[in-house]
Design a protein around this motif. Structure first.
Motif, PDB file in Angstrom:
ATOM      1  N   GLN A   1     -24.215  24.060  72.763  1.00  0.00           N
ATOM      2  CA  GLN A   1     -24.977  24.465  71.550  1.00  0.00           C
ATOM      3  C   GLN A   1     -26.046  23.616  70.940  1.00  0.00           C
ATOM      4  OE1 GLN A   1     -23.971  27.434  69.861  1.00  0.00           O
ATOM      5  NE2 GLN A   1     -26.132  26.821  69.211  1.00  0.00           N
ATOM      6  N   THR A   2     -25.941  22.143  71.359  1.00  0.00           N
ATOM      7  CA  THR A   2     -26.897  21.376  71.230  1.00  0.00           C
ATOM      8  C   THR A   2     -28.303  21.429  72.063  1.00  0.00           C
ATOM      9  OG1 THR A   2     -25.435  19.534  70.612  1.00  0.00           O
ATOM     10  CG2 THR A   2     -27.658  18.843  71.180  1.00  0.00           C
ATOM     11  N   THR A   3     -28.175  21.769  73.283  1.00  0.00           N
ATOM     12  CA  THR A   3     -29.011  22.277  74.313  1.00  0.00           C
ATOM     13  C   THR A   3     -29.864  23.545  73.753  1.00  0.00           C
ATOM     14  OG1 THR A   3     -28.025  21.008  75.972  1.00  0.00           O
ATOM     15  CG2 THR A   3     -29.640  22.883  76.424  1.00  0.00           C
ATOM     16  N   ARG A   4     -28.996  24.461  73.371  1.00  0.00           N
ATOM     17  CA  ARG A   4     -29.589  25.792  73.107  1.00  0.00           C
ATOM     18  C   ARG A   4     -30.409  25.471  71.743  1.00  0.00           C
ATOM     19  NH1 ARG A   4     -26.846  30.338  75.071  1.00  0.00           N
ATOM     20  NH2 ARG A   4     -25.251  29.661  76.606  1.00  0.00           N
ATOM     21  N   ASP A   5     -29.933  24.641  70.585  1.00  0.00           N
ATOM     22  CA  ASP A   5     -30.587  24.653  69.319  1.00  0.00           C
ATOM     23  C   ASP A   5     -31.869  23.871  69.778  1.00  0.00           C
ATOM     24  OD1 ASP A   5     -28.558  25.897  67.950  1.00  0.00           O
ATOM     25  OD2 ASP A   5     -27.585  24.077  67.361  1.00  0.00           O
ATOM     26  N   ALA A   6     -31.980  22.762  70.520  1.00  0.00           N
ATOM     27  CA  ALA A   6     -32.934  22.079  70.788  1.00  0.00           C
ATOM     28  C   ALA A   6     -34.150  22.897  71.618  1.00  0.00           C
ATOM     29  CB  ALA A   6     -32.685  20.813  71.754  1.00  0.00           C
ATOM     30  N   ARG A   7     -33.602  23.740  72.521  1.00  0.00           N
ATOM     31  CA  ARG A   7     -34.740  24.677  72.996  1.00  0.00           C
ATOM     32  C   ARG A   7     -35.113  25.735  72.180  1.00  0.00           C
ATOM     33  NH1 ARG A   7     -30.855  25.950  78.429  1.00  0.00           N
ATOM     34  NH2 ARG A   7     -31.530  24.067  79.708  1.00  0.00           N
TER      35      ARG A   7
ATOM     36  N   SER B   1     -32.485  15.086  81.048  1.00  0.00           N
ATOM     37  CA  SER B   1     -31.794  15.398  82.105  1.00  0.00           C
ATOM     38  C   SER B   1     -30.708  15.852  81.899  1.00  0.00           C
ATOM     39  CB  SER B   1     -31.887  14.253  83.166  1.00  0.00           C
ATOM     40  OG  SER B   1     -31.363  13.191  82.922  1.00  0.00           O
ATOM     41  N   LEU B   2     -30.187  15.719  80.618  1.00  0.00           N
ATOM     42  CA  LEU B   2     -28.626  16.398  80.467  1.00  0.00           C
ATOM     43  C   LEU B   2     -28.761  17.652  79.738  1.00  0.00           C
ATOM     44  CD1 LEU B   2     -25.800  14.384  78.618  1.00  0.00           C
ATOM     45  CD2 LEU B   2     -26.211  16.908  78.818  1.00  0.00           C
ATOM     46  N   ASP B   3     -28.244  18.725  80.770  1.00  0.00           N
ATOM     47  CA  ASP B   3     -28.484  20.081  80.013  1.00  0.00           C
ATOM     48  C   ASP B   3     -27.027  20.635  79.898  1.00  0.00           C
ATOM     49  OD1 ASP B   3     -28.311  22.971  79.924  1.00  0.00           O
ATOM     50  OD2 ASP B   3     -30.018  23.185  81.582  1.00  0.00           O
ATOM     51  N   GLY B   4     -26.577  20.432  78.409  1.00  0.00           N
ATOM     52  CA  GLY B   4     -25.165  20.745  77.983  1.00  0.00           C
ATOM     53  C   GLY B   4     -25.007  22.238  78.330  1.00  0.00           C
ATOM     54  N   GLU B   5     -25.794  23.170  78.366  1.00  0.00           N
ATOM     55  CA  GLU B   5     -25.478  24.542  78.648  1.00  0.00           C
ATOM     56  C   GLU B   5     -25.036  24.646  80.010  1.00  0.00           C
ATOM     57  OE1 GLU B   5     -27.568  29.153  78.660  1.00  0.00           O
ATOM     58  OE2 GLU B   5     -28.826  27.475  78.072  1.00  0.00           O
ATOM     59  N   ALA B   6     -25.778  24.055  80.791  1.00  0.00           N
ATOM     60  CA  ALA B   6     -25.406  24.109  82.380  1.00  0.00           C
ATOM     61  C   ALA B   6     -24.062  23.315  82.782  1.00  0.00           C
ATOM     62  CB  ALA B   6     -26.541  23.473  83.175  1.00  0.00           C
ATOM     63  N   ALA B   7     -24.081  22.241  82.106  1.00  0.00           N
ATOM     64  CA  ALA B   7     -22.442  21.546  81.904  1.00  0.00           C
ATOM     65  C   ALA B   7     -21.163  22.407  81.605  1.00  0.00           C
ATOM     66  CB  ALA B   7     -22.365  20.175  81.252  1.00  0.00           C
ATOM     67  N   HIS B   8     -21.523  23.262  80.500  1.00  0.00           N
ATOM     68  CA  HIS B   8     -20.570  24.073  80.065  1.00  0.00           C
ATOM     69  C   HIS B   8     -20.109  25.293  81.054  1.00  0.00           C
ATOM     70  CE1 HIS B   8     -18.900  26.779  76.511  1.00  0.00           C
ATOM     71  NE2 HIS B   8     -17.885  26.718  77.401  1.00  0.00           N
TER      72      HIS B   8
END
Length: 241
Positions: free
Chosen positions: A32-38, A50-57
């Motif tokens: 959600q943090t990655t999505r919100d930032a985008r 370089s940390l993609d939280g969506e990709a990790a999930h």
């Protein structure tokens, strides 16, 4: 083409708990943090570029989807105590019953995503530049994990990182012994009984000793001793070299 290969996974209570608990809240928050930032949202954690939280999930989700039904049922049995009929049984040459083992078709790239995430987490715990917000997220995740039970206390950021480290260690535990056991698992009949040869049992003892080391990393020494007792009993079955 994705590099997908069968990996040996144990129905070990600690491994399953760590793996399933990774998603909520940790991976969901990162996603959600990655999505919100985008989306340009205000007041969100600033993750390293370089940390993609969506990709990790998503990587975790694909690994979850690859787990065989029996292994998922093992998790439900551990939580509820209800027996199931889809599980594997691993037996030694004298009938001694070991922790069930399963084969799961997992993409190497998905494991590498979790390895990279672990590297980010360790940098956050080390308070490296640019990781302050990720450290705060780990602290808050630890507070959430600590609220899951009446007697639980908040986990530290290091303990949250250890959850992922233990999962990664088991996923990467694919050595010659694991390959020998994979052959036994995939050759099992419809009754799901896996009767090991003497050589395979030697491999199983070494493998389970490594699994126990992995799933108890960062925990009190007594937990490792207890895990070895549960796996090998008091019948003189230590791992062999």
């Amino acid at each position: 083409m994705a590099d997908t290969a069968l990996r040996l996974l144990p129905a070990h209570e600690s491994f399953l708990a760590d793996f399933f608990d990774l998603e909520k809240p940790l991976l969901i928050w990162l996603d959600q943090t990655t999505r919100d930032a985008r989306d340009g949202a205000d007041d969100v954690y600033e993750l390293p570029a370089s940390l993609d939280g969506e990709a990790a999930h998503e990587a975790w989700g694909r690994i979850f989807a690859a787990l065989p039904e029996g292994l998922r049922d093992e998790r439900r049995t551990l939580l509820t105590g209800e027996e199931h009929a889809t599980g594997n049984t691993v037996l030694g040459t004298d009938g001694y019953e070991y922790t069930p083992l399963y084969a799961a078709p997992i993409e190497a790239a998905d494991v590498e995503v979790l390895v990279a995430l672990l590297d980010h987490f360790r940098k956050a715990v080390a308070r490296e530049s640019g990781y302050a917000d990720l450290h705060s997220l780990l602290v808050h995740a630890g507070e959430q994990y600590g609220n899951e039970g009446a007697d639980r206390v908040p986990e530290t950021a290091e303990q949250v990182v250890n959850r992922l480290a233990r999962v990664v260690a088991v996923l990467q535990l694919q050595d010659d012994d694991a390959q020998a056991l994979l052959a036994a698992v995939t050759a099992a009949g419809l009754d799901r009984r896996i009767v090991l040869t003497e050589e395979q049992e030697q491999a199983a003892r070494r493998h389970f000793d490594r699994v126990i080391t992995a799933v108890t990393e960062g925990k009190p020494p007594v937990e490792r001793a207890l895990a070895r007792f549960v796996e090998f009993g008091d019948t003189g079955r230590p791992a062999t070299s």
